[in-house]
Design a protein around this motif. Structure first.
Motif, PDB file in Angstrom:
ATOM      1  N   ALA A  92       0.832  -1.204   0.000  1.00 28.19           N
ATOM      2  CA  ALA A  92       0.000   0.000   0.000  1.00 28.19           C
ATOM      3  C   ALA A  92       0.867   1.256   0.000  1.00 28.19           C
ATOM      4  N   GLU A  93       1.948   1.238   0.784  1.00 32.11           N
ATOM      5  CA  GLU A  93       2.865   2.374   0.787  1.00 32.11           C
ATOM      6  C   GLU A  93       3.537   2.534  -0.573  1.00 32.11           C
ATOM      7  N   ALA A  94       3.772   1.417  -1.260  1.00 29.92           N
ATOM      8  CA  ALA A  94       4.433   1.477  -2.565  1.00 29.92           C
ATOM      9  C   ALA A  94       3.565   2.167  -3.608  1.00 29.92           C
ATOM     10  N   VAL A  95       2.239   2.116  -3.436  1.00 28.74           N
ATOM     11  CA  VAL A  95       1.358   2.816  -4.372  1.00 28.74           C
ATOM     12  C   VAL A  95       1.667   4.307  -4.359  1.00 28.74           C
ATOM     13  N   ALA A  96       1.775   4.876  -3.159  1.00 29.06           N
ATOM     14  CA  ALA A  96       2.102   6.302  -3.042  1.00 29.06           C
ATOM     15  C   ALA A  96       3.499   6.593  -3.592  1.00 29.06           C
ATOM     16  N   ASP A  97       4.459   5.710  -3.308  1.00 26.81           N
ATOM     17  CA  ASP A  97       5.822   5.912  -3.819  1.00 26.81           C
ATOM     18  C   ASP A  97       5.844   5.886  -5.346  1.00 26.81           C
ATOM     19  N   LEU A  98       5.045   5.000  -5.942  1.00 27.39           N
ATOM     20  CA  LEU A  98       5.014   4.890  -7.403  1.00 27.39           C
ATOM     21  C   LEU A  98       4.430   6.158  -8.024  1.00 27.39           C
ATOM     22  N   ILE A  99       3.402   6.706  -7.389  1.00 26.46           N
ATOM     23  CA  ILE A  99       2.798   7.939  -7.894  1.00 26.46           C
ATOM     24  C   ILE A  99       3.793   9.092  -7.829  1.00 26.46           C
ATOM     25  N   ASP A 100       4.596   9.137  -6.756  1.00 23.70           N
ATOM     26  CA  ASP A 100       5.537  10.245  -6.550  1.00 23.70           C
ATOM     27  C   ASP A 100       6.892  10.030  -7.212  1.00 23.70           C
ATOM     28  N   ALA A 101       7.136   8.855  -7.792  1.00 27.85           N
ATOM     29  CA  ALA A 101       8.457   8.530  -8.340  1.00 27.85           C
ATOM     30  C   ALA A 101       8.867   9.513  -9.429  1.00 27.85           C
ATOM     31  N   GLU A 102      10.132   9.951  -9.373  1.00 25.83           N
ATOM     32  CA  GLU A 102      10.639  10.945 -10.330  1.00 25.83           C
ATOM     33  C   GLU A 102      11.796  10.429 -11.169  1.00 25.83           C
ATOM     34  N   THR A 103      12.291   9.243 -10.880  1.00 23.52           N
ATOM     35  CA  THR A 103      13.408   8.687 -11.649  1.00 23.52           C
ATOM     36  C   THR A 103      13.084   7.246 -12.017  1.00 23.52           C
TER      37      THR A 103
ATOM     38  N   ALA B  24      14.851   4.639 -11.468  1.00 24.34           N
ATOM     39  CA  ALA B  24      15.173   3.765 -10.340  1.00 24.34           C
ATOM     40  C   ALA B  24      14.074   3.799  -9.289  1.00 24.34           C
ATOM     41  N   ALA B  25      13.496   4.980  -9.047  1.00 23.88           N
ATOM     42  CA  ALA B  25      12.409   5.093  -8.075  1.00 23.88           C
ATOM     43  C   ALA B  25      11.174   4.355  -8.556  1.00 23.88           C
ATOM     44  N   VAL B  26      10.883   4.428  -9.849  1.00 22.60           N
ATOM     45  CA  VAL B  26       9.750   3.688 -10.422  1.00 22.60           C
ATOM     46  C   VAL B  26       9.953   2.193 -10.246  1.00 22.60           C
ATOM     47  N   GLN B  27      11.155   1.708 -10.570  1.00 23.03           N
ATOM     48  CA  GLN B  27      11.426   0.276 -10.469  1.00 23.03           C
ATOM     49  C   GLN B  27      11.336  -0.206  -9.029  1.00 23.03           C
ATOM     50  N   GLN B  28      11.841   0.610  -8.087  1.00 23.60           N
ATOM     51  CA  GLN B  28      11.771   0.240  -6.679  1.00 23.60           C
ATOM     52  C   GLN B  28      10.320   0.160  -6.207  1.00 23.60           C
ATOM     53  N   ALA B  29       9.527   1.186  -6.504  1.00 27.52           N
ATOM     54  CA  ALA B  29       8.134   1.196  -6.063  1.00 27.52           C
ATOM     55  C   ALA B  29       7.330   0.079  -6.726  1.00 27.52           C
ATOM     56  N   ALA B  30       7.560  -0.135  -8.018  1.00 29.46           N
ATOM     57  CA  ALA B  30       6.840  -1.210  -8.709  1.00 29.46           C
ATOM     58  C   ALA B  30       7.218  -2.572  -8.142  1.00 29.46           C
ATOM     59  N   GLY B  31       8.495  -2.741  -7.794  1.00 27.95           N
ATOM     60  CA  GLY B  31       8.919  -4.000  -7.193  1.00 27.95           C
ATOM     61  C   GLY B  31       8.274  -4.229  -5.841  1.00 27.95           C
ATOM     62  N   GLN B  32       8.192  -3.169  -5.028  1.00 29.98           N
ATOM     63  CA  GLN B  32       7.503  -3.294  -3.733  1.00 29.98           C
ATOM     64  C   GLN B  32       6.034  -3.617  -3.934  1.00 29.98           C
ATOM     65  N   LEU B  33       5.402  -2.973  -4.912  1.00 33.08           N
ATOM     66  CA  LEU B  33       3.986  -3.218  -5.168  1.00 33.08           C
ATOM     67  C   LEU B  33       3.739  -4.658  -5.599  1.00 33.08           C
ATOM     68  N   SER B  34       4.691  -5.232  -6.311  1.00 32.05           N
ATOM     69  CA  SER B  34       4.541  -6.628  -6.738  1.00 32.05           C
ATOM     70  C   SER B  34       4.857  -7.617  -5.621  1.00 32.05           C
ATOM     71  N   GLY B  35       5.354  -7.105  -4.463  1.00 29.83           N
ATOM     72  CA  GLY B  35       5.579  -7.967  -3.312  1.00 29.83           C
ATOM     73  C   GLY B  35       7.022  -8.351  -3.066  1.00 29.83           C
ATOM     74  N   ALA B  36       7.995  -7.699  -3.734  1.00 33.10           N
ATOM     75  CA  ALA B  36       9.394  -8.093  -3.589  1.00 33.10           C
ATOM     76  C   ALA B  36       9.884  -7.918  -2.154  1.00 33.10           C
ATOM     77  N   LEU B  37       9.622  -6.759  -1.552  1.00 31.36           N
ATOM     78  CA  LEU B  37      10.068  -6.543  -0.175  1.00 31.36           C
ATOM     79  C   LEU B  37       9.305  -7.445   0.789  1.00 31.36           C
ATOM     80  N   SER B  38       8.027  -7.616   0.558  1.00 37.01           N
ATOM     81  CA  SER B  38       7.228  -8.491   1.427  1.00 37.01           C
ATOM     82  C   SER B  38       7.762  -9.914   1.403  1.00 37.01           C
ATOM     83  N   ARG B  39       8.165 -10.376   0.231  1.00 37.29           N
ATOM     84  CA  ARG B  39       8.714 -11.741   0.137  1.00 37.29           C
ATOM     85  C   ARG B  39      10.051 -11.829   0.853  1.00 37.29           C
ATOM     86  N   ARG B  40      10.858 -10.785   0.741  1.00 37.76           N
ATOM     87  CA  ARG B  40      12.156 -10.791   1.438  1.00 37.76           C
ATOM     88  C   ARG B  40      11.943 -10.835   2.951  1.00 37.76           C
ATOM     89  N   VAL B  41      11.016 -10.030   3.442  1.00 38.75           N
ATOM     90  CA  VAL B  41      10.720 -10.037   4.874  1.00 38.75           C
ATOM     91  C   VAL B  41      10.137 -11.377   5.292  1.00 38.75           C
TER      92      VAL B  41
END
Length: 456
Positions: free
Chosen positions: A130-141, A143-160
């Motif tokens: 859910a936090e990644a949705v806001a990050d994706l909207i605000d992304a300006e680079t 790398a920021a887009v890829q990071q937010a999209a990866g979080q939205l797809s569950g990459a960080l959640s899977r790591r945790v």
């Protein structure tokens, strides 16, 4: 959630496409009431995610646009509820009339972020996503887009979750041995505990180490512009921001407070802080500004030390450079390159900080400055895209989990019994659960049944 919400999902400015989005138990029925498919059968008769062409109707039933519509039945939708989208032309008036027609069907206006909140409450997203949705909207680079999209797809959640599962295995094994003494279960051994704790500690340390890069991607690298008065700090801020963000005059000491702007420099987003010129002063207001400049220096992850290239390098400049280097990576920016310049000094520093000569009037040196910043903060990330911690809440949860695991390790080394040290493991799992939304008790019970086939 028992009511149905709707909102305009596109921006307020006129555009080629505008979208009305609905979610809730009456979403499909409400959309069907204001949208008549060209084929004649009602919208609700079509399949999920099938794009349908037809007419969008106003409150009085009169056509207001030719549009496309799609529906999705819960729980297989973004929010986990029945949803619908109406895609029409991006006229603000058309969208307003369409929204009023939906309100006439008993639908209410969605609150800010309510679609994502419903997705979170219905288990379609966890809090990190859910936090990644806001990050994706605000992304300006990129790398920021890829990071937010990866979080939205569950990459960080899977790591945790990988770390979480390691610790859940320890607790499940302990409770299985304790609660089912008659079952043929391997004893709970100290070396097993140590191995699990060591793995969790290593993984948590690596995860926590991603925080600086993650927050820089999401919010920009905190970058302090420092230097003596009239060194060109405000002029450089305006050049980087692309507009007159700070007042510029030939009078030294014009900037009395810190001024901040987000700037894109090459592939890097900077949170640039223009500071008051650092010097000894009897002026009370300027003195406060100098104190705030030093505070900004202490918090910076990057320092641009500006020196007026049209005048000789001074001992005061040298002291500022030494102070900057003690706080963060520093680039020495030789300003006013369009004027006759003094020689750039040869400094007895090892290593020597990068030196860039710039002119904000001509644009000279700005590309070289961008290259130096990119070298210090390369676009490549630690780990796969989406696996970085990006905000203080995430970092705090990971830090508390790491502290709890470390205490458990210390207790094990001190000979504390497993039932006592596993209290710390439970605290670590509770902290990680704040990231994933996991239910610890349910997970331990399920793991006991899964791994040891007991209690059935």
């Amino acid at each position: 959630m028992s009511d149905t919400i709707a909102a305009i999902a596109t921006g307020p400015a006129p555009g080629a496409i505008g979208i009305l989005r609905l979610s809730g138990p009456e979403a499909i029925a409400a959309a069907s009431a204001v949208f008549h498919p060209l084929g004649g059968k009602p919208l609700e008769a079509y399949g999920d995610r099938q794009l349908v062409y037809g007419t969008l109707l106003g409150v009085d039933g009169a056509p207001i646009d030719q549009a496309l519509a799609t529906i999705s039945h819960g729980p297989h939708s973004y929010t986990g509820e029945d949803t619908a989208e109406l895609q029409c032309h991006g006229s603000p008036m058309v969208l307003t009339l369409g929204l009023e027609a939906l309100f006439a069907q008993g639908v209410r206006q969605a609150g800010p972020g309510e679609f994502t909140r419903r997705a979170l409450l219905n288990g379609r997203l966890d809090l990190v996503q859910a936090e990644a949705v806001a990050d994706l909207i605000d992304a300006e680079t990129p790398a920021a887009v890829q990071q937010a999209a990866g979080q939205l797809s569950g990459a960080l959640s899977r790591r945790v979750k990988g770390i979480y599962d390691t610790l859940v295995d320890l607790l499940a094994h302990f409770h299985a041995v304790l609660d089912y003494p008659d079952e043929d279960i391997d004893p709970f051994r100290a070396d097993t505990i140590h191995k699990g704790l060591e793995q969790a500690k290593t993984d948590l340390s690596a995860l926590l180490a991603t925080y600086d890069r993650g927050r820089y991607l999401a919010g920009g690298i905190p970058c302090a512009l420092i230097g003596r008065p009239n060194a060109g700090k405000s002029s450089l801020l305006n050049a980087l921001a692309g507009y007159e963000r700070a007042i510029v005059t030939a009078v030294p000491g014009t900037t009395r407070d810190t001024v901040e702007a987000r700037c894109r420099l090459g592939k890097v987003t900077l949170r640039v802080i223009d500071t008051a010129g650092i010097r000894e002063t009897a002026d009370e207001v300027e003195r406060i500004g100098v104190e705030r400049s030093r505070a900004a220096l202490e918090e910076a992850a990057l320092v641009l030390l500006l020196c007026d290239g049209s005048v000789p390098f001074t001992e005061e400049d040298a002291h500022l450079l030494e102070e900057a280097l003690s706080h963060a990576p520093t680039i020495l920016v030789w300003t006013k390159g369009d004027l006759p310049s003094s020689p750039i000094p040869v400094l007895a520093l090892d290593p020597m900080p990068p030196v860039v000569e710039v002119s904000v009037k001509t644009g000279q040196g700005l590309e070289e400055l961008a290259a130096e910043v990119e070298r210090l903060f390369p676009a490549g990330s630690q780990g796969a895209a989406g696996e970085l911690l990006t905000n203080a809440r995430q970092a705090d949860a990971a830090r508390r989990a790491l502290d709890s695991v470390a205490r458990a390790e210390d207790s094990l080394s001190a000979g504390i019994t497993p039932d006592a040290l596993l209290t710390d493991v439970e605290e670590a799992l509770s902290a990680l659960g704040e990231l994933t939304g996991a239910n610890l008790r349910e997970d331990i019970t399920a793991r006991i049944f899964e791994r040891f086939c007991v209690g059935k």
